[in-house]
Design a protein around this motif. Structure first.
Motif, mmCIF file in Angstrom:
data_model
loop_
_atom_site.group_PDB
_atom_site.id
_atom_site.type_symbol
_atom_site.label_atom_id
_atom_site.label_comp_id
_atom_site.label_asym_id
_atom_site.label_seq_id
_atom_site.Cartn_x
_atom_site.Cartn_y
_atom_site.Cartn_z
ATOM 1 N N ASP A 52 0.826 -1.211 0.000
ATOM 2 C CA ASP A 52 0.000 0.000 0.000
ATOM 3 C C ASP A 52 0.857 1.257 0.000
ATOM 4 O O ASP A 52 0.539 2.244 -0.671
ATOM 5 N N ASN A 130 -4.336 8.540 3.140
ATOM 6 C CA ASN A 130 -5.329 7.615 2.584
ATOM 7 C C ASN A 130 -6.661 7.696 3.317
ATOM 8 O O ASN A 130 -7.732 7.561 2.710
ATOM 9 N N THR A 133 -8.230 10.957 1.897
ATOM 10 C CA THR A 133 -8.751 10.836 0.533
ATOM 11 C C THR A 133 -9.956 9.914 0.480
ATOM 12 O O THR A 133 -10.863 10.115 -0.324
ATOM 13 N N THR A 134 -9.990 8.902 1.344
ATOM 14 C CA THR A 134 -11.154 8.008 1.387
ATOM 15 C C THR A 134 -12.391 8.765 1.866
ATOM 16 O O THR A 134 -13.496 8.595 1.334
ATOM 17 N N TYR A 137 -12.807 11.596 -1.214
ATOM 18 C CA TYR A 137 -13.054 11.138 -2.583
ATOM 19 C C TYR A 137 -13.630 9.711 -2.661
ATOM 20 O O TYR A 137 -13.979 9.264 -3.742
ATOM 21 N N GLY A 138 -13.659 9.021 -1.526
ATOM 22 C CA GLY A 138 -14.199 7.667 -1.516
ATOM 23 C C GLY A 138 -13.199 6.586 -1.867
ATOM 24 O O GLY A 138 -13.564 5.418 -1.963
ATOM 25 N N LYS A 139 -11.923 6.961 -2.027
ATOM 26 C CA LYS A 139 -10.900 5.982 -2.408
ATOM 27 C C LYS A 139 -9.566 6.361 -1.775
ATOM 28 O O LYS A 139 -9.336 7.512 -1.432
ATOM 29 N N SER A 140 -8.684 5.350 -1.654
ATOM 30 C CA SER A 140 -7.319 5.644 -1.228
ATOM 31 C C SER A 140 -6.631 6.427 -2.341
ATOM 32 O O SER A 140 -7.058 6.412 -3.507
ATOM 33 N N ARG A 143 -5.797 5.051 -5.879
ATOM 34 C CA ARG A 143 -6.931 4.651 -6.726
ATOM 35 C C ARG A 143 -7.685 5.848 -7.292
ATOM 36 O O ARG A 143 -8.654 5.690 -8.026
ATOM 37 N N LEU A 144 -7.241 7.055 -6.967
ATOM 38 C CA LEU A 144 -7.906 8.256 -7.473
ATOM 39 C C LEU A 144 -7.598 8.474 -8.955
ATOM 40 O O LEU A 144 -6.604 7.986 -9.485
#
Length: 233
Positions: A52, A130, A133-134, A137-140, A143-144
């Protein structure tokens, strides 16, 4: 990219003279297909980073140093390998770093004021990034989309990103510093693969080898193959 975003703007804003001089006329993402290939070696095993963490660094470095006609992306240039080696070594484990406290709020010129080693600092910063951003934006981060990565890094740079118990702006500065080091340092440290950044700015490499030739070459245009420390080992 959906919008017109200046290339390598983070490096330019950081005041890296060689890169800043070029950054004003760099191509957009659509031109990245013409980037010179780095011909990366087989993926090296990670020494300390988790999967990660490596994914975060790769995404961040590729946002700060995107592939274009001047060079491959940051990760293709070996920047992840560079930071992995640094964090796995003495520096990453806090060698010669005073960490006995007291750890009080201080001005930037007072230097590093945390009990964490650089390895621990980046691990905590990536985790905080992370989480943010999660939430945002809903993601780590890794993954953006490209646009959201730029927006996320910009929020960190400006201190807008609300990390839980962590200073986002200071973390961004450390991240940017590691990107510059990995991109411009001697390839023997894992980054600047195939000396791509040295060729980009016309840097010949090991300076000591050129001292005796300075007068003979004065005023002449020269094109030389950059020399790494490893080339003399």
């Amino acid at each position: 990219m959906a919008q017109d975003v200046p290339r390598r703007s983070f490096l330019k804003g950081a005041g890296v003279a060689a890169t800043a001089a070029l950054a004003g006329n760099l191509p957009r993402a659509a031109e990245a297909q013409t980037a010179p290939q780095s011909n990366p070696a087989a993926t090296e095993p990670l020494l300390t980073l988790t999967a990660d963490e490596a994914a975060f660094f790769a995404a961040a470095y590729d946002t700060i140093i995107p592939a274009d006609r001047l060079s491959p992306s940051g990760s293709d240039c070996g920047c992840v390998t560079y930071i992995d080696r640094q964090l796995a070594g003495a520096w990453g484990n806090g060698a010669k770093l005073y960490r006995n406290g007291p750890f009080l709020p201080a001005k930037p010129h007072h230097g590093y004021q945390l009990p964490l080693t650089p390895r621990e600092y980046f691990a905590a910063g990536i985790k905080a990034a992370n989480v943010w951003t999660t939430k945002t934006y809903g993601k780590s981060f890794d993954r953006l989309t490209a646009q959201d990565r730029i927006a996320a890094l910009t929020a960190m740079e400006k201190g807008i990103a609300a990390f839980d118990g962590f200073e986002a702006q200071t973390f961004f500065e450390a991240l940017l510093q590691s990107a510059m080091e990995g991109f411009f340092a001697d390839p023997m440290y894992g980054g600047n693969r195939n000396k791509v950044s040295w060729r980009m700015v016309g840097y010949p490499g090991l300076p000591a080898t050129w001292g005796a030739k300075a007068e003979a070459l004065r005023g002449k245009k020269i094109t030389v193959e950059p020399q790494s420390i490893a080339d003399f080992s």
